[in-house]
Enzyme design. Sequence first.
Site, PDB file in Angstrom:
ATOM      1  N   ASP A  90      -5.627   6.291   5.652  1.00  0.00           N
ATOM      2  CA  ASP A  90      -6.804   5.852   5.065  1.00  0.00           C
ATOM      3  C   ASP A  90      -7.047   4.670   6.253  1.00  0.00           C
ATOM      4  O   ASP A  90      -7.923   3.734   6.941  1.00  0.00           O
ATOM      5  CB  ASP A  90      -6.997   5.110   4.111  1.00  0.00           C
ATOM      6  N   HIS A  97       3.251   3.977   1.757  1.00  0.00           N
ATOM      7  CA  HIS A  97       2.648   5.168   0.729  1.00  0.00           C
ATOM      8  C   HIS A  97       3.905   5.997   0.144  1.00  0.00           C
ATOM      9  O   HIS A  97       4.672   5.323  -0.085  1.00  0.00           O
ATOM     10  CB  HIS A  97       2.708   6.624   1.965  1.00  0.00           C
TER      11      HIS A  97
END
Length: 428
Positions: free
Chosen positions: A363, A305
Amino acid sequence: MAETARLNVDGKDLELPVLKGTIGPDVIDIGKLYAQSGAFTFDPGFTSTASCKSTITYIDGDEGVLLYRGYPIEQLAMEGDFLESCYLLLYGELPTAAQFEVFKRNITRHTMVHEQMTRFYQGFRRDAHPMSVMVAVVGAMSAFYHDSLDINDPRQREIAAHRMIAKMPTIAAMAYKYHVGQPFVYPRNDLSYAANFLHMCFAVPCEEYKVHPALARAMDRIFTLHADHEQNASTSTVRLAGSSGANPFACIAAGIACLWGPAHGGANEAALKMLEEIGSVDKIPAFIEKVKDKNSNVRLMGFGHRVYKNYDPRAKILQASAHEVFEALGVKDDPLLDVARALEKVALSDEYFIQRKLYPNVDFYSGIILRAMGFPTSMFTVLFALARTVGWISQWKEMIDDPAQKIGRPRQLYVGPAKREYVPVAKR
Ligand code: ACO
C-alpha cells in the site's frame, strides 16, 4: 518436526498429528483436541492457526516471497498479464495458448452488466463512498444472475467465477462514474482487461480517450500484485461466509466489506493521506517521532504487515512502476513520491522499525501510482477489491471442492457473567 506433537492436558497425555505442507511451517492438527481433552485453543487474530489446506498462494513473510500456484509474483507481474494470473489462480496451472484464448474470450464477452443494474446505482447518494456501492451492487448480483447460484453445480460455480472477474471492472468503473457525476461508459471488448477498465473510468462521450499503454501496464501489474494473498482477513471472510453454503456473489460482497477496513484494504488510502499530511521532506523527523510515541496512536501507514517481516515483494515492483507511470505522464517531480522515498529511507534505518521488522507494504506505493493515474483516494480500495475478486473466488471454489469442508464455527473463551437471575425493571 516429528510426525506427532505431545500435549499434556490435566495429566492426560495427548498425541497430536503434525501435518506437513509442500513448503512452510508444519501444522499441529488440533481438530480432535476438544473431543480428547474438553479444552479449546485460544488464538485471537489467528496468529498461529491455519484455517484450511490450500494449494493456491504461498507467502514466506521472513524472506519476502509470494508465490501463486508456485510461481513467483515478480515473474507473473513483470512477464505475464493479469488474466493469465486469473487463469492460474482459478485452475491451478498456467493456460496453454488455446486455453488462454478461450478464457480471455469468456471474460471479455461477459463484461457488460444487466441493464437494470445500471439503474440500481441511482438509489445511492452521489457522495456515497464507492466501497459502500460495491458491497451493495456485488451483493445484488445474486438478484440478477439466478442461473449461477447453485453452489453444488461445478458449471454454475465456474460461470459465477467468470461473471465476477468479467463484470467487476464494469461495476467498479460505474461506481466511480456515479461518484463524479459522469455518464456510465460501456465496456469495450477490443481493449485489454486493464485498458478497458481505465477507458470505462476516464473516457467521456464528448471526446476520444486513448489509454496510455504504460498506464494500462501499471494497472495490470497492480491487479496482478493484488490478485491473492492466501488467508488474509477478507479471504477468510469469503471462506467463512461460503462455508454456510451462501451464494458466491453474497460471499464476495462480504469480502469487499471486510477489505474496506483501514487495517486491510483501506491502508493505501490512509498511506496517501498520511503522505499528504506530512507534505514535505523536512516534516518527516517530527512525524517519525510521533509514530514512535506509544501515546500518540499514530502509525506509519503502508508500513508493517502481519505476515511480511521483510520487504513486501509487491512494494518493490510498485516502487519501480511508480517511476514508469510518472515518466509516461510527463511528471518530472512529485512531492509525494519524494516524501515517500525519504520516509522509507528514514524508517528503514531507524532502530524502532528495524527491531519490529517493519517494512513498506504494497500500500505504500500503490496509492501514489493510482493518484497519478487520476483516481480519487476513495477509489483505491475499490481497485483492490476488483483485483482480489479472482483470489476470493479461487479460494471459495477450492473450499467448496474440498470434501472435508464444513461450516466455519470458531469457539470462544467466555469471560462474561456466570448464570444469574432476571430482575424485573421495577426492582432494578
Ligand atoms: N507504524 C508504527 N508502529 C507499528 C506499525 C506501523 N505501521 N505496525 C506495527 N507497529 C508496531 C506496533 O506498535 C507494535 O509495537 P510494540 O511491540 O512496541 O507494541 C509492533 O510494531 C507489532 O505490531 P502489531 O500491531 O502487533 O503487528 P500486526 O502484525 O498485528 O500488525 C498491521 C500488522 C495491522 C498491518 C500493522 O503493521 C499496521 O497497522 N500497519 C499500518 C496499516 C497498514 O499499512 N496496513 C496494510 C496491511 S497490508 C494489506 O492489507 C494489503
